[in-house]
Design a protein around this motif. Structure first.
Motif, short mmCIF file in Angstrom:
data_model
loop_
_atom_site.label_atom_id
_atom_site.label_comp_id
_atom_site.label_asym_id
_atom_site.label_seq_id
_atom_site.Cartn_x
_atom_site.Cartn_y
_atom_site.Cartn_z
N LEU A 153 0.81 -1.21 0.00
CA LEU A 153 0.00 0.00 0.00
C LEU A 153 0.85 1.26 0.00
N SER A 154 2.13 1.12 0.30
CA SER A 154 3.02 2.29 0.25
C SER A 154 3.17 2.82 -1.17
N TYR A 156 0.92 3.92 -2.83
CA TYR A 156 -0.04 5.03 -2.97
C TYR A 156 0.35 6.22 -2.11
N ARG A 157 1.59 6.30 -1.73
CA ARG A 157 2.04 7.42 -0.90
C ARG A 157 1.91 8.73 -1.67
N LYS A 159 -0.72 10.77 -1.68
CA LYS A 159 -2.10 11.19 -1.93
C LYS A 159 -3.01 10.55 -0.89
N VAL A 161 -5.77 8.24 0.74
CA VAL A 161 -6.16 6.88 0.41
C VAL A 161 -7.46 6.54 1.14
N GLN A 184 -14.30 7.25 -7.59
CA GLN A 184 -12.95 7.25 -8.17
C GLN A 184 -12.88 8.12 -9.42
N ALA A 191 -6.77 8.04 -3.92
CA ALA A 191 -6.64 6.63 -4.31
C ALA A 191 -7.70 5.81 -3.56
N VAL A 193 -8.66 2.32 -2.86
CA VAL A 193 -8.01 1.02 -2.92
C VAL A 193 -8.95 -0.02 -2.32
N ASN A 217 -8.26 0.18 -8.52
CA ASN A 217 -7.24 -0.33 -7.61
C ASN A 217 -7.80 -1.47 -6.77
N ARG A 245 -0.48 9.63 5.36
CA ARG A 245 -0.81 8.28 5.82
C ARG A 245 -1.27 8.25 7.29
#
Length: 269
Positions: A153-154, A156-157, A159, A161, A184, A191, A193, A217, A245
């Motif tokens: 999942l990193s 998507y750093r 932005k 989530v 989306q 993001a 996910v 995603n 995060r």
């Protein structure tokens, strides 16, 4: 940790406790001076809270009317968390003032009970939010893409989530998927996910194809590692992380399109 008490979310339990405290305060104060209108004060407070909830819900529906008009039955999804309290509080107060125009002796106890309940509610929610944010870190679990490539999942750093935990056997998960598909497209800087919990690649692909869902995603978590790491109590669970995060909020259970967009506005605007 996604906090709960038995089958109930912690917010529902807190609400019940706050109502009980506010009701008790109103009844206690109604004994003084030289008065014993406890039953009237307690009943009036509960009536005021009810109409305040109704007003807060109606105001939320009006604010997100376009989304609700697409699926009118979603207006009944009160567990979605869609309430505008700035609309509910004045209605509750005006209701008390109107109902006590001829029995003013109970006006002050009821208003003080309401005020105490409001303060306790906001204080407890602030405490709950702080405890939840400090207990849930951004998940660090090895996941897989549809072509069986490992991914974290990193990736998507940088932005915000919105992390949704779901499974195809879960009816609420299935019902909320179109809301994420729509979101989306409307929020490309976020993001979304969708981490499937515990199912095979074929099962996930067959479900998405049968439902004609185009989700950007979708990741596989065969061992349900994310669910265990955030200690989610059930599916679906949706977690909102900012670009740094840091957890901003958690929603347990099904979320409607209006509920999802209102939380995005609350956490990311």
């Amino acid at each position: 940790m996604v906090i709960g008490v038995g089958p109930f979310s912690i917010k529902l339990v807190l609400l019940a406790i706050v109502l009980l405290l506010a009701w008790s305060i109103a009844r206690f104060l109604a004994k003084y001076p030289k008065n014993d209108k406890r039953k009237a004060a307690g009943g009036l407070l509960l009536d005021a809270v009810f109409w305040g909830f109704v007003a807060a819900r109606v105001a939320h529906i009006i604010q997100w009317r376009d989304e609700y008009l697409q699926k009118p039955l979603s207006m009944l999804a009160v567990s979605d968390g869609g309430y505008l309290w700035w609309a509910g509080f004045p209605v509750a107060i005006v209701y008390v003032l109107w109902r006590t125009r001829k029995i003013r002796i109970v006006r002050q106890p009821v208003l003080m009970g309401l005020a105490a309940g409001i303060l306790i509610w906001f204080a407890s929610n602030h405490w709950l939010g702080m405890m939840q944010r400090s207990s849930i870190d951004f998940p660090d679990v090895q996941l897989a893409t549809f072509d069986q490539q490992p991914v974290s999942l990193s990736a998507y750093r940088g932005k915000p989530v919105v992390l949704n935990l779901w499974a195809s056997w879960c009816p609420p998960c299935r019902r909320e998927m179109p809301a994420f598909e729509q979101a989306q497209e409307q929020f490309p800087d976020i993001a979304f996910v969708m981490v499937n919990q515990g199912e095979s690649l074929k099962k996930v692909q067959d479900f998405l194809q049968a439902e004609q869902l185009m989700l950007n995603n979708v990741l596989l978590d065969p061992a349900s590692g994310v669910m265990h790491q955030v200690r989610a109590r059930g599916l679906p669970t949706t977690l909102f992380f900012d670009a740094q995060r840091q957890l901003q909020g958690v929603h347990m259970g099904e979320i409607t399109a209006a509920g999802l967009k209102s939380k995005i506005a609350q956490y990311f605007d």
